[in-house]
Design a protein around this motif. Structure first.
Motif, PDB file in Angstrom:
ATOM      1  N   THR B 113      39.254  56.901  24.358  1.00  0.00           N
ATOM      2  CA  THR B 113      38.275  55.904  24.485  1.00  0.00           C
ATOM      3  C   THR B 113      37.179  55.908  22.882  1.00  0.00           C
ATOM      4  N   ARG B 118      39.012  51.312  22.587  1.00  0.00           N
ATOM      5  CA  ARG B 118      39.761  50.384  23.707  1.00  0.00           C
ATOM      6  C   ARG B 118      40.004  49.119  23.197  1.00  0.00           C
ATOM      7  N   ARG B 123      36.467  46.568  29.168  1.00  0.00           N
ATOM      8  CA  ARG B 123      35.523  47.401  29.363  1.00  0.00           C
ATOM      9  C   ARG B 123      35.679  48.749  29.644  1.00  0.00           C
ATOM     10  N   ARG B 124      36.715  49.014  30.413  1.00  0.00           N
ATOM     11  CA  ARG B 124      37.007  50.489  30.702  1.00  0.00           C
ATOM     12  C   ARG B 124      38.687  50.289  30.647  1.00  0.00           C
ATOM     13  N   ASP B 142      43.285  51.587  39.021  1.00  0.00           N
ATOM     14  CA  ASP B 142      43.064  52.885  38.344  1.00  0.00           C
ATOM     15  C   ASP B 142      43.189  53.830  39.383  1.00  0.00           C
ATOM     16  N   ASN B 146      38.059  55.698  36.496  1.00  0.00           N
ATOM     17  CA  ASN B 146      36.758  55.117  36.581  1.00  0.00           C
ATOM     18  C   ASN B 146      36.464  55.094  38.172  1.00  0.00           C
ATOM     19  N   CYS B 149      33.182  51.351  39.700  1.00  0.00           N
ATOM     20  CA  CYS B 149      33.646  50.271  39.331  1.00  0.00           C
ATOM     21  C   CYS B 149      32.860  48.956  39.477  1.00  0.00           C
ATOM     22  N   TYR B 153      35.504  45.072  35.982  1.00  0.00           N
ATOM     23  CA  TYR B 153      36.334  46.059  36.095  1.00  0.00           C
ATOM     24  C   TYR B 153      37.688  45.890  36.709  1.00  0.00           C
TER      25      TYR B 153
END
Lengths: 339, 339
Positions: B113, B118, B123-124, B142, B146, B149, B153
């Motif tokens: 990251t 990214r 966002r993630r 995921d 994360n 969330c 996301y």
């Protein structure tokens, strides 16, 4: 000891429920109250070779049934005379020592909370199945009653699960673990971090044998006796177990069905295979206890057959005899978080 | 195609990593860059019967290693010359097409990251292993990057998983499901309810083949191709699968070891048993893709052996060739939620 059985709940009601109630009465030496449509129950009794209602068994006739499509939040207001609602009312009023139902989980939970009521001081009732682990079994609390939780709920679940493991499963000092995505203190969301701190404090004060965070894999290996979690994650764990269990089952079936040699092999390992299947069979395990309700309520699997109901009745009797509710009441002050 | 391999990451580094890199180079026809302690890598090469660095392989010497105990958040500031950090920098600068590491998951995620960055608008980044199901496989996104969330996301994870299933697994129209504790729209927490509405909208607009909520049990039965969830629940699902898999494995072992007859039975079903084991074996599956990072990063299992590294290199090459990142970049506007 008198167990109230919702004769109309579940996919196989009333026949399998009635059959299970007859077996349970005999097996566990308890009296039974069947709530539901009297004609249907009498018909089922007749089909079980019992044209008369046996001694120690009674029927409380109700005219309505909670259906799977009924909204749990409103069903007991709309339908005043359901087998489930009447059973829960009888339970509250002491006309029975415990209740078993294979009906809608949501409705049973709402009904237990609204009609039978929670133990004073308990914020939320939890669903706590006993799940198999590599080395034995563990109480999973919560497994779906409360999708959204606060640290206080989880602290209460830890105590409730601990007392259940002590009073019902007979463990002297249950190892309580907080389900998390890693063992380190920094893992998880704010919910886990705040709960961890509270449970560490409870352990320091000697109230719980708290072993810290535990990963799902370690929990299933038998790393703790009580798995504390919110209802969302607990449900994911439980349903994943069921899914992988049936995955393994179908893989094994395919493996043994290949040819004559593998079919002979299946015969050789059949006893072991049956043991393994029984361990993962929800019908053998019985039902899921609702803990935190002021009286014992057992939710049997929706697909329960007679054997499952028989086992759930045994579990209900053990719950009622265990002194669990009194134990929770005595210790409820430990479970309060000041706001 | 050049794959950067962190030679110092994982429990079996550097020997198994180097062995796997040699095998991967041959198997997949790719060039390899090994980052790490040059002496240690050369020693490992020698032990693999390669006293000289082979053609198409190079060593980038680094003096430090990311350890499991290093804090992911600060390790790349404190240690400027790690095999992982240097590898990620090379990846960002185009000195390789993808990176494989069996080192600390947290550090690799943070490094990917912060160093490799990214994709703009994402966002993630998410961790997306391909898990076995009763009928095939599914992308789980995921699975732990994360824990906490937002609906945005999860909507992004749905698209990322969808494009991964299309571009890397070759599915034309992946069935995308939202992991939940029931199939009904009212199930779950606010996170699931809000995400469900967004994903339904995406489906109506023709961007995703979204099938709604899916329970863990149905997901494992093969009910969808992309399982969308927050990293906490995804991790519980993944680790429960691993736990039950090893539970079933040890139960089977016990079953077959009982006596001479059961040992003979084991011989008869050995091919089937090995297929089943392979399906659940993380070494065969390869690694977990980090999706949302601007360049392909594959996290191999910490306990990776040479075979696992070889497979992770193949997976990294497939990821790099797939056009996945370009596909995400082209569609990133679909994944934005106005605030």
């Amino acid at each position: 000891m008198k167990i109230i059985v919702d004769a109309m709940g579940g996919d196989n009601a009333p026949l399998e429920i009635v059959k299970g109630a007859l077996a349970g009465q005999k097996h566990w030496g308890v009296d039974i109250v069947l709530t539901g449509d009297e004609n249907a129950i009498r018909g089922a009794l007749t089909r079980c070779g019992q044209p008369e209602v046996p001694t120690g068994m009674e029927i409380i006739s109700t005219s309505q049934t909670v259906e799977m499509c009924d909204d749990p939040a409103t069903v007991f207001r709309r339908k005043k005379d359901t087998s489930m609602g009447v059973g829960l009312t009888m339970l509250r009023e002491g006309q029975g020592d415990a209740l078993v139902s294979a009906g809608s989980t949501g409705a049973l939970l709402t009904g237990a909370t609204l009609i039978t009521k929670r133990i004073h001081g308990i914020r939320r009732a939890a669903m706590a199945p006993v799940i198999p682990t590599t080395t034995g079994q563990a109480v999973l609390i919560d497994c779906g009653a409360n999708a959204e939780c606060t640290p206080e709920y989880l602290v209460q679940f830890a105590y409730l699960g601990n007392f259940y493991a002590q009073q019902v499963l007979g463990l002297a000092k249950p190892r309580v673990g907080l389900l998390n995505i890693g063992a380190e203190d920094s893992k998880g969301t704010d919910l886990q971090k705040q709960t961890l701190a509270r449970l560490r404090q409870a352990a320091e004060e000697g109230h719980l044998h708290f072993i810290g965070n535990i990963e799902a894999k370690e929990a299933i290996k038998g790393g703790c006796d009580v798995i504390v979690t919110d209802g969302f994650s607990g449900n994911i764990l439980l349903k994943t177990m069921e899914g992988v269990g049936s995955f393994a089952g179908s893989a094994l079936k395919g493996m043994f069905k290949k040819n004559l040699l593998t079919k002979l092999a299946a015969l050789a390992v059949m006893p072991g295979l049956n043991d393994f299947k029984a361990k993962l069979d929800p019908n053998k395990v019985g039902g899921t206890a609702f803990i935190g309700i002021a009286r014992p309520v057992i939710k049997a699997h929706g697909a329960s057959n007679a054997e499952a109901i028989e086992n759930a009745i045994g579990q209900a009797a053990a719950f009622a005899r265990s002194g669990l509710i009194e134990k929770i009441e005595e210790n409820v002050n430990l479970m309060k978080i000041e706001h």
